[in-house]
Design an enzyme around this catalytic site. Structure first.
Site, mmCIF file in Angstrom:
data_model
loop_
_atom_site.group_PDB
_atom_site.id
_atom_site.type_symbol
_atom_site.label_atom_id
_atom_site.label_comp_id
_atom_site.label_asym_id
_atom_site.label_seq_id
_atom_site.Cartn_x
_atom_site.Cartn_y
_atom_site.Cartn_z
ATOM 1 N N LYS A 138 0.842 -1.214 0.000
ATOM 2 C CA LYS A 138 0.000 0.000 0.000
ATOM 3 C C LYS A 138 0.874 1.259 0.000
ATOM 4 O O LYS A 138 0.619 2.198 -0.761
ATOM 5 C CB LYS A 138 -0.900 -0.001 1.237
ATOM 6 N N ASN A 139 1.888 1.265 0.863
ATOM 7 C CA ASN A 139 2.664 2.496 1.027
ATOM 8 C C ASN A 139 3.623 2.765 -0.133
ATOM 9 O O ASN A 139 4.191 3.849 -0.229
ATOM 10 C CB ASN A 139 3.410 2.491 2.367
ATOM 11 N N CYS B 184 -4.557 7.824 9.779
ATOM 12 C CA CYS B 184 -4.858 7.262 11.091
ATOM 13 C C CYS B 184 -4.539 8.235 12.198
ATOM 14 O O CYS B 184 -3.597 9.012 12.102
ATOM 15 C CB CYS B 184 -4.050 5.984 11.303
ATOM 16 N N ARG C 174 0.895 14.502 13.194
ATOM 17 C CA ARG C 174 1.728 14.134 12.037
ATOM 18 C C ARG C 174 2.051 15.391 11.264
ATOM 19 O O ARG C 174 1.338 15.804 10.357
ATOM 20 C CB ARG C 174 1.021 13.075 11.200
ATOM 21 N N ASP D 204 4.656 0.323 12.073
ATOM 22 C CA ASP D 204 3.398 -0.281 11.610
ATOM 23 C C ASP D 204 3.246 -1.736 12.051
ATOM 24 O O ASP D 204 2.203 -2.350 11.799
ATOM 25 C CB ASP D 204 3.290 -0.186 10.076
ATOM 26 N N ARG E 59 -8.675 0.041 5.056
ATOM 27 C CA ARG E 59 -7.781 1.037 4.443
ATOM 28 C C ARG E 59 -6.515 0.377 3.890
ATOM 29 O O ARG E 59 -5.924 0.886 2.936
ATOM 30 C CB ARG E 59 -7.356 2.082 5.480
HETATM 31 C C1 UD1 Z 1 4.514 6.602 6.509
HETATM 32 C C2 UD1 Z 1 3.552 5.455 6.358
HETATM 33 C C3 UD1 Z 1 3.084 4.950 7.715
HETATM 34 C C4 UD1 Z 1 4.285 4.619 8.592
HETATM 35 C C5 UD1 Z 1 5.265 5.780 8.642
HETATM 36 C C6 UD1 Z 1 6.554 5.451 9.374
HETATM 37 C C7 UD1 Z 1 2.453 5.930 4.258
HETATM 38 C C8 UD1 Z 1 1.214 6.351 3.554
HETATM 39 N N1 UD1 Z 1 2.409 5.922 5.581
HETATM 40 O O1 UD1 Z 1 3.808 7.660 7.156
HETATM 41 O O2 UD1 Z 1 2.289 3.798 7.502
HETATM 42 O O3 UD1 Z 1 3.825 4.356 9.903
HETATM 43 O O4 UD1 Z 1 5.626 6.183 7.313
HETATM 44 O O5 UD1 Z 1 7.179 4.363 8.778
HETATM 45 O O6 UD1 Z 1 3.457 5.571 3.665
HETATM 46 N N2 UD1 Z 1 7.250 14.178 10.849
HETATM 47 C C9 UD1 Z 1 7.547 15.495 11.142
HETATM 48 N N3 UD1 Z 1 7.566 16.403 10.117
HETATM 49 C C10 UD1 Z 1 7.290 16.040 8.828
HETATM 50 C C11 UD1 Z 1 7.008 14.698 8.539
HETATM 51 C C12 UD1 Z 1 6.998 13.782 9.571
HETATM 52 O O7 UD1 Z 1 7.806 15.855 12.289
HETATM 53 O O8 UD1 Z 1 7.303 16.915 7.954
HETATM 54 C C13 UD1 Z 1 7.247 13.173 11.945
HETATM 55 C C14 UD1 Z 1 5.900 12.503 12.109
HETATM 56 O O9 UD1 Z 1 5.048 13.258 12.948
HETATM 57 C C15 UD1 Z 1 6.310 11.180 12.727
HETATM 58 C C16 UD1 Z 1 7.681 10.886 12.087
HETATM 59 O O10 UD1 Z 1 8.136 12.132 11.581
HETATM 60 O O11 UD1 Z 1 6.488 11.324 14.116
HETATM 61 C C17 UD1 Z 1 7.663 9.884 10.955
HETATM 62 O O12 UD1 Z 1 6.700 10.282 10.003
HETATM 63 P P1 UD1 Z 1 6.799 9.876 8.463
HETATM 64 O O13 UD1 Z 1 7.972 8.953 8.249
HETATM 65 O O14 UD1 Z 1 6.713 11.103 7.652
HETATM 66 O O15 UD1 Z 1 5.479 9.025 8.296
HETATM 67 P P2 UD1 Z 1 4.405 9.135 7.165
HETATM 68 O O16 UD1 Z 1 5.078 9.370 5.855
HETATM 69 O O17 UD1 Z 1 3.331 10.035 7.612
#
Ligand code: UD1
Length: 431
Positions: A22-23, A117, A122, A305, A398
């Site tokens: 999915k991701n 979620c 985030r 995850d 999802r």
């Molecule tokens: C993606 C995955 C999710 C997985 C996560 C971590 C998808 C659609 N989702 O989520 O399933 O759990 O990676 O492997 O691929 N953060 C910031 N600033 C930013 C971006 C992120 O502070 O601009 C923080 C987030 O709040 C979180 C951490 O960084 O605490 C990791 O987030 P991130 O790796 O970006 O996760 P997602 O891409 O949202």
């Protein structure tokens, strides 16, 4: 409202075929609009998040044809709007991948702020930092992230934290920027690499995906591609833990074992036997499970995850285990549900679960708080004595295709029920 009715207690045995990731599918689907040529994508999981993203793309004029359940043809030549905002797109996190994709191609995109979620705050500051470094004006207004650039110009970007989403988004925009971009402290997840491979198959010049430093040489345009998405690491890991907690024997097929190393290592540590072949892993759980400690980390560390699934197993393992969540701040909400089943878990400081293993769970009515925790509660119910009901299963839809059907194939007593009457019928059937 649909619920899962589950009668637990029997070992899951057999083979399960893992679908596309999915991701990886979400950014790849979004990136397919970056050319006016036609793109064919295979092995897309038929889950709600991918369906919503494809619908949102159709709404802005993207041609989408479903060749079969897992293959789509996409053409982004006739996009008529660079504003992506509908009631569905606000519900999925990956909507923001359309910013990187459209900004790269058209130097302008406005997309509804992401949902997804509820597993903690985030932030998107690293996405914004990366877009700005490429010369983009970014502001947030009326719930939309608005981006516009006269020209996108390559830059040297140091990510303050490792973010899958920010790495992916900035990589997409930078592919069509002028000159070179370097992304330091990049995420190394298999889906980041899969997207880079897909973009390279369209004519992009990306090197180093899968390491801390991604180097991109901007190109003027991308062309069509025919691409197959990698298998889903988390779906595979979830079924591997299903074997562990039900004392089962499951062959998880169509996987890349390398992507599952951190999961396999933990299963071995807690007492399961694993056998690996080129594209499958067999997990046998015949001995009592034993405790361990685990901390979630960016890839190649143990994935956040998979945190709820391993917690479900550790709460049934002899001794005291500690699970530390280092990625998201609100990811232990499901623990209260496990406690209803007899688990002995204390969450401290929001990021640490101290688990004293119990010999068994007892069935209960449970509410899925998010996607992965929802799947983990299903595993707990399958391991439990007696009947359980898992509510709010739309979260599970999802990210898991045919979850209950795949579990049924392994011998699970699980059905979707829509009413009290159907639940009573299930109870009579399973005795
Ligand atoms: C993606 C995955 C999710 C997985 C996560 C971590 C998808 C659609 N989702 O989520 O399933 O759990 O990676 O492997 O691929 N953060 C910031 N600033 C930013 C971006 C992120 O502070 O601009 C923080 C987030 O709040 C979180 C951490 O960084 O605490 C990791 O987030 P991130 O790796 O970006 O996760 P997602 O891409 O949202």
């Amino acid at each position: 409202m649909e619920q899962y009715a589950i009668k637990g207690g029997n070992p899951l045995v057999g083979e399960v075929e893992i679908g596309g990731a999915k991701n990886a599918a979400l950014p790849i689907i979004a990136a397919s609009v970056m050319t006016d040529d036609t793109v064919y994508i295979d092995n897309i999981p038929d889950v709600r998040d991918t369906q919503v993203l494809l619908k949102a793309m159709e709404n802005i004029g993207v041609f989408v044809k479903h060749e079969n359940r897992h293959k789509v043809t996409i053409n982004g030549a006739n996009i008529h709007s660079l504003v992506v905002d509908d009631e569905y797109i606000r519900k999925i996190r990956a909507s923001y991948y359309l910013i990187g994709a459209l900004l790269g191609k058209y130097k302008h995109a406005e997309v509804a702020l992401p949902g997804g979620c509820d597993i903690g705050c985030r932030a998107i500051d690293q996405h914004i930092k990366g877009f700005r470094a490429l010369g983009t004006e970014v502001y947030i207004e009326h719930g939309l992230i608005k981006t516009r650039a006269k020209r996108l110009v390559g830059s040297h970007i140091y990510m303050d934290i490792v973010s899958v989403g920010a790495t992916i988004n900035v990589m997409m925009a930078a592919v069509l920027a002028e000159g070179r971009t370097i992304i330091e402290n990049a995420a190394k997840e298999p889906h980041v690499v899969d997207l880079a491979n897909f973009l390279n198959s369209m004519g992009a010049e990306i090197k180093g995906a899968g390491t801390d430093v991604i180097r991109i040489r901007g190109v003027q345009k991308l062309h069509g591609s025919d691409y197959t998405i990698i298998p889903d690491q988390i779906e595979a890991g979830t079924f591997m833990f299903a074997a562990a907690v039900t004392k089962g024997d499951i062959v998880v097929k169509n996987v890349i074992p390398k992507h599952l190393e951190s999961i396999s290592a933990k299963l071995t540590e807690i007492g399961c036997e694993l056998k690996e072949a080129d594209d499958c892993i067999r997990v046998v759980s015949s001995k009592p499970l034993v405790h361990t400690h685990v901390k979630t980390l960016p890839y190649p560390g143990f994935p956040t995850d998979m945190q709820p699934q391993i917690t479900v197993a550790l709460a049934l393992s002899r001794g005291t285990s500690i699970v530390t969540e280092s990625i998201f701040e609100n990811r232990f909400k499901y623990v209260d549900e496990l406690i209803k089943m007899g688990a002995n878990i204390k969450v401290e400081g929001g990021d640490t679960a101290i688990i004293d293993g119990v010999p068994k769970y007892s069935g209960a009515t449970l509410a899925a708080p998010d996607l992965r925790a929802g799947a983990a509660l299903v595993l707990a119910a399958l391991a439990a004595e007696g009947l359980s009901v898992v509510e709010d299963i739309h979260y599970i839809a999802r990210g898991y295709e045919d979850f209950h059907l795949k579990l049924q194939n392994l011998g699970a007593q699980i059905e979707v029920v829509n009413s009290e009457r159907e639940l009573q019928r299930f109870k009579l059937k399973v005795g």
